[in-house]
Motif scaffolding. Structure first.
Motif, PDB file in Angstrom:
ATOM      1  N   VAL A 247      60.501   9.845  -6.850  1.00  0.00           N
ATOM      2  CA  VAL A 247      60.550  10.020  -5.404  1.00  0.00           C
ATOM      3  C   VAL A 247      59.684  11.219  -5.016  1.00  0.00           C
ATOM      4  O   VAL A 247      59.740  12.263  -5.653  1.00  0.00           O
ATOM      5  CB  VAL A 247      62.000  10.249  -4.932  1.00  0.00           C
ATOM      6  N   GLY A 248      58.899  11.059  -3.975  1.00  0.00           N
ATOM      7  CA  GLY A 248      58.110  12.185  -3.471  1.00  0.00           C
ATOM      8  C   GLY A 248      56.644  12.086  -3.828  1.00  0.00           C
ATOM      9  O   GLY A 248      56.161  11.078  -4.346  1.00  0.00           O
ATOM     10  N   LEU A 249      55.924  13.161  -3.531  1.00  0.00           N
ATOM     11  CA  LEU A 249      54.484  13.213  -3.707  1.00  0.00           C
ATOM     12  C   LEU A 249      54.107  14.152  -4.835  1.00  0.00           C
ATOM     13  O   LEU A 249      54.868  15.036  -5.214  1.00  0.00           O
ATOM     14  CB  LEU A 249      53.820  13.678  -2.408  1.00  0.00           C
ATOM     15  N   GLN A 250      52.916  13.944  -5.327  1.00  0.00           N
ATOM     16  CA  GLN A 250      52.358  14.823  -6.339  1.00  0.00           C
ATOM     17  C   GLN A 250      51.498  15.855  -5.629  1.00  0.00           C
ATOM     18  O   GLN A 250      50.300  15.675  -5.446  1.00  0.00           O
ATOM     19  CB  GLN A 250      51.531  13.995  -7.333  1.00  0.00           C
ATOM     20  N   LEU A 251      52.136  16.953  -5.206  1.00  0.00           N
ATOM     21  CA  LEU A 251      51.403  17.949  -4.425  1.00  0.00           C
ATOM     22  C   LEU A 251      50.322  18.625  -5.253  1.00  0.00           C
ATOM     23  O   LEU A 251      49.221  18.870  -4.773  1.00  0.00           O
ATOM     24  CB  LEU A 251      52.381  18.989  -3.866  1.00  0.00           C
ATOM     25  N   GLY A 252      50.615  18.972  -6.490  1.00  0.00           N
ATOM     26  CA  GLY A 252      49.620  19.610  -7.326  1.00  0.00           C
ATOM     27  C   GLY A 252      49.461  21.091  -7.031  1.00  0.00           C
ATOM     28  O   GLY A 252      49.919  21.596  -6.006  1.00  0.00           O
ATOM     29  N   LEU A 253      48.784  21.790  -7.930  1.00  0.00           N
ATOM     30  CA  LEU A 253      48.637  23.236  -7.822  1.00  0.00           C
ATOM     31  C   LEU A 253      47.798  23.643  -6.612  1.00  0.00           C
ATOM     32  O   LEU A 253      48.090  24.642  -5.957  1.00  0.00           O
ATOM     33  CB  LEU A 253      48.002  23.787  -9.102  1.00  0.00           C
ATOM     34  N   VAL A 254      46.765  22.872  -6.301  1.00  0.00           N
ATOM     35  CA  VAL A 254      45.901  23.228  -5.182  1.00  0.00           C
ATOM     36  C   VAL A 254      46.658  23.118  -3.869  1.00  0.00           C
ATOM     37  O   VAL A 254      46.612  24.026  -3.018  1.00  0.00           O
ATOM     38  CB  VAL A 254      44.638  22.343  -5.154  1.00  0.00           C
ATOM     39  N   ASN A 255      47.390  22.017  -3.681  1.00  0.00           N
ATOM     40  CA  ASN A 255      48.142  21.857  -2.440  1.00  0.00           C
ATOM     41  C   ASN A 255      49.228  22.908  -2.293  1.00  0.00           C
ATOM     42  O   ASN A 255      49.476  23.420  -1.198  1.00  0.00           O
ATOM     43  CB  ASN A 255      48.753  20.461  -2.372  1.00  0.00           C
ATOM     44  N   VAL A 267      47.915  20.231   7.112  1.00  0.00           N
ATOM     45  CA  VAL A 267      48.542  18.908   7.095  1.00  0.00           C
ATOM     46  C   VAL A 267      48.454  18.323   5.693  1.00  0.00           C
ATOM     47  O   VAL A 267      47.366  18.282   5.108  1.00  0.00           O
ATOM     48  CB  VAL A 267      47.851  17.924   8.062  1.00  0.00           C
ATOM     49  N   VAL A 268      49.587  17.873   5.174  1.00  0.00           N
ATOM     50  CA  VAL A 268      49.622  17.141   3.914  1.00  0.00           C
ATOM     51  C   VAL A 268      49.797  15.664   4.257  1.00  0.00           C
ATOM     52  O   VAL A 268      50.783  15.269   4.880  1.00  0.00           O
ATOM     53  CB  VAL A 268      50.772  17.605   3.012  1.00  0.00           C
TER      54      VAL A 268
END
Length: 272
Positions: A247-255, A267-268
Motif C-alpha cells: 500500500v502506498g507510493l515509493q517516494l524514494g530518497l529524492v522525494n 506536489v507529489v
C-alpha cells in the motif's frame, strides 16, 4: 459535478497558509474547496474549521466552500477523502509536530499514501503567492514521471507560467567505461539523458503549446538539481511510483529530501 480540492486544517499557521494557497488554486481550476479537520475529541472541534472557512471566504467569495469535522486518524481521514479529489493540500507542519521536524509527520504520511496529487504548502510568501511565474517538474528515467509531467503542464497552463523540466543523471556505479569517454557518452550507448527528457515532455508539450518550456539536463545529484531549480519557482512537481504488492507510493530518497527542504510548495503526483 467537479471533484473538490481537499485541504487539511488543524488551526496551525501552516494549515492556514495551505488554505490561502488552496483558495487560489481552486479559483485557478474552477473547482470547489473542501476543508477537513480531524479532531481527537468533540470539544472545540469546530473552531479550526470556522477559522479556516472565514479565511477562505475572505480571500475569495467566488469559491464554492464546504467543510467537515472527522473523528479518525488524520492520515487515514485525509487519504480517504483524497480518493475523490482534484488534489489534497496540507501544510508543512501541524500543531502536533515537534518543532525540530522539517516536515510534519501527517503531511509526509499523506504524501506517501494518497491516490491523488498531494500538495505540501511550504516556502516563503513570494513562493506561495506565485510571484515567480515558473513551475518546475522533475523528470526521471522510466515510467515514474508521466503523470507528474502532465500535472505540471496543466498547472503552468492554468497559471500562465513557464515550465522548467529538470532531469538529473549520473554515470552508473562500477561502469567507468573506456578512458577518455565522458559520462554523457556512456549514457548515450543506452539512452541519452536529453532524449529521456524530450520523450517525457513531447505529448504534453504538443497539448499545451502555449506553455514555454526550458529543459535542464544536469549531471549530478537530482536532489540538488531540483532544489536549485525550485529556488525561484512557484511550484515543484515530482512523481512517485506505486510499490508493487504494498500500500502506498515509493517516494524514494529524492522525494523525501525535496519534501523536507523545498523552498516552494511541492506536489507529489502518483504515477497512474
Amino acid at each position: 459535478m467537479a471533484v473538490p480540492l481537499v485541504v487539511g486544517v488543524d488551526g496551525s499557521e501552516a494549515s492556514l497558509e495551505a488554505v490561502d494557497w488552496a483558495v487560489d488554486e481552486a479559483v485557478r481550476h474552477d473547482v470547489p474547496l473542501h476543508l477537513v479537520h480531524v479532531a481527537a475529541t468533540e470539544d472545540g472541534a469546530g473552531d479550526p474549521v470556522a477559522v479556516a472557512s472565514e479565511r477562505a471566504n475572505r480571500n475569495s467569495s467566488a469559491v464554492k466552500l464546504s467543510s467537515e469535522v472527522v473523528h479518525d486518524d488524520a492520515t487515514s481521514a485525509l487519504v480517504d477523502r483524497g480518493r475523490n479529489a482534484f488534489a489534497l493540500v496540507v501544510g508543512s507542519r501541524g500543531l502536533g509536530d515537534l518543532a525540530g521536524l522539517l516536515l510534519g509527520s501527517v503531511s509526509l504520511s499523506v504524501a506517501a499514501h494518497a491516490d491523488c496529487p498531494v500538495v505540501v504548502v511550504r516556502g516563503g510568501a513570494e513562493h506561495r503567492a506565485g510571484q515567480f511565474g515558473r513551475v518546475v517538474v522533475g523528470v526521471e528515467e522510466g515510467e515514474g514521471s508521466g503523470t507528474a509531467v502532465q500535472f505540471a503542464f496543466r498547472e503552468a497552463h492554468a497559471r500562465g507560467s513557464g515550465l522548467v523540466a529538470v532531469h538529473a543523471w549520473s554515470v552508473p556505479v562500477g561502469n567507468p567505461g573506456p578512458p577518455g569517454l565522458s559520462g554523457y557518452a556512456l549514457q548515450a550507448t543506452e539512452r541519452p539523458p536529453a532524449q529521456v527528457l524530450d520523450d517525457a515532455l513531447r505529448g504534453s508539450a504538443e497539448r499545451y503549446q502555449d506553455v514555454p518550456v526550458s529543459s535542464q539536463v544536469v549531471e549530478g545529484s537530482a536532489r540538488q538539481a531540483l532544489l536549485a531549480a525550485a529556488s525561484d519557482a512557484d511550484l515543484l512537481v515530482v512523481g512517485a511510483r506505486r510499490r508493487h504488492g504494498r500500500v502506498g507510493l515509493q517516494l524514494g530518497l529524492v522525494n523525501h529530501a525535496v519534501l523536507h527542504h523545498a523552498p516552494c510548495p511541492i506536489v507529489v503526483v502518483p504515477q497512474i
